[in-house]
Design an enzyme around this catalytic site. Sequence first.
Site, mmCIF file in Angstrom:
data_model
loop_
_atom_site.group_PDB
_atom_site.id
_atom_site.type_symbol
_atom_site.label_atom_id
_atom_site.label_comp_id
_atom_site.label_asym_id
_atom_site.label_seq_id
_atom_site.Cartn_x
_atom_site.Cartn_y
_atom_site.Cartn_z
ATOM 1 N N ILE A 12 0.831 -1.205 0.000
ATOM 2 C CA ILE A 12 0.000 0.000 0.000
ATOM 3 C C ILE A 12 0.864 1.254 0.000
ATOM 4 C CG2 ILE A 12 -1.769 1.313 1.247
ATOM 5 C CD1 ILE A 12 -2.778 -1.205 -0.188
ATOM 6 N N SER A 158 -10.862 -0.238 5.004
ATOM 7 C CA SER A 158 -10.118 -1.300 4.320
ATOM 8 C C SER A 158 -10.460 -1.275 2.841
ATOM 9 C CB SER A 158 -10.489 -2.666 4.905
ATOM 10 O OG SER A 158 -11.844 -2.978 4.612
ATOM 11 N N CYS A 159 -9.723 -2.046 2.051
ATOM 12 C CA CYS A 159 -10.030 -2.110 0.625
ATOM 13 C C CYS A 159 -11.438 -2.645 0.400
ATOM 14 C CB CYS A 159 -9.003 -2.974 -0.096
ATOM 15 S SG CYS A 159 -8.887 -4.676 0.511
ATOM 16 N N THR A 217 -12.898 -12.557 8.587
ATOM 17 C CA THR A 217 -13.112 -11.183 8.147
ATOM 18 C C THR A 217 -13.995 -10.458 9.151
ATOM 19 O OG1 THR A 217 -14.002 -9.757 6.388
ATOM 20 C CG2 THR A 217 -15.098 -11.866 6.718
ATOM 21 N N LYS A 218 -13.729 -9.190 9.329
ATOM 22 C CA LYS A 218 -14.560 -8.334 10.178
ATOM 23 C C LYS A 218 -15.290 -7.294 9.334
ATOM 24 C CE LYS A 218 -11.589 -8.950 14.227
ATOM 25 N NZ LYS A 218 -10.728 -8.270 15.242
ATOM 26 N N ARG A 240 -9.509 -16.521 0.250
ATOM 27 C CA ARG A 240 -8.362 -16.076 -0.547
ATOM 28 C C ARG A 240 -8.186 -17.045 -1.714
ATOM 29 N NH1 ARG A 240 -4.640 -13.630 3.273
ATOM 30 N NH2 ARG A 240 -5.899 -12.190 4.549
ATOM 31 N N ASN A 322 -7.785 -4.188 -5.045
ATOM 32 C CA ASN A 322 -7.675 -3.990 -3.605
ATOM 33 C C ASN A 322 -6.428 -3.209 -3.196
ATOM 34 O OD1 ASN A 322 -7.321 -7.055 -4.477
ATOM 35 N ND2 ASN A 322 -5.647 -6.583 -3.063
#
Length: 339
Positions: A12, A158-159, A217-218, A240, A322
């Site tokens: 990033i 997040s992305c 994941t959140k 993934r 992403n």
Amino acid sequence: MLRVAINGFGRIGRSVLRALYESGKRDQIEIVAVNELSQPEGMAHLLQYDSTHGRFLHKVTHDQEYLYIDLPNGSQDRIRIVHQADISLLPWQSLQVDLVLDCTGVYGSKADGERHIDAGAKKVLFSHPGSADLDNTIIYGVNHDTLLPEHRVVSNGSCTTNCIIPVIKAIDDAFGIESGTITTIHSAMNDQPVIDAYHTDLRRTRAASQSIIPVDTKLHKGIERIFPKFSNKFEAISVRVPTVNVTAMDLSVTINTNVKVNDINQTIVNASQCTLHNIVDYTEAPLVSIDFNHDPHSAIVDGSQTRVSNGHLVKMLVWCDNEWGFANRMLDTALVMKK
């Protein structure tokens, strides 16, 4: 001119710097320093040559203290290199840093942000959701107008929240969402091994290129942070997949209004041309994930995949780069924080 330092020069951090030069925002933002524990030679090389995004258009050179970026007019931008593991000791005061873009993925609490500020920075923007005690969490295009001058430690989300939340907002504004589920189909990340290796998450002990791998994941918590009314209304899972970049999100929502596929798609088209211009894009072309590599939008809705069941259950496919889309939103949010 906003004086910015980047903390963490990974995927990033490097994307943010490259996006600055490709987006036309260099006349508004100056990168004055990069803090990275790796050596300058590697920093310059990975900025110049990228397996995912290709070669950087500007020539990059370095010495032990600076990165140099050649400009078309023959001049150079000079970026100070810092190697400091303790963020409270960073030279932000002497460098007159207005904003730190913390792209490490390690720091994310209000206390972490205040350590940057104690070191001399005026404000901090984290490249991941961070803790709940931050001054604000911004999904650019949705709630960036809630930023206040006193908000000094901020998250850019997040992305995946940047991808799905603008789409949720467009559909909710038009038709009213009751509840929803999301499956994130995410490209592999650098916390996954090339061959089987130890990890605290047993699924992530497995080779990234060999399997589709479920991960925690959140995302639903990120949605609730921006839209408290959706508390306990969304759930999400994530897998993934063996690609290096670009993510697909399978969004299913139950809505209040009786709709057809065209109603949903036209809503996204309208938003992409108006309130979410340059944030959300729309396509019906027969594209695959690699076609969205290096796309600066937060989300691209594939209208050919929209489905409606019984007038109220809507399924959509939403793409995003992403890395690149998120890096561009970091810059957008940075400019709002400047104001």
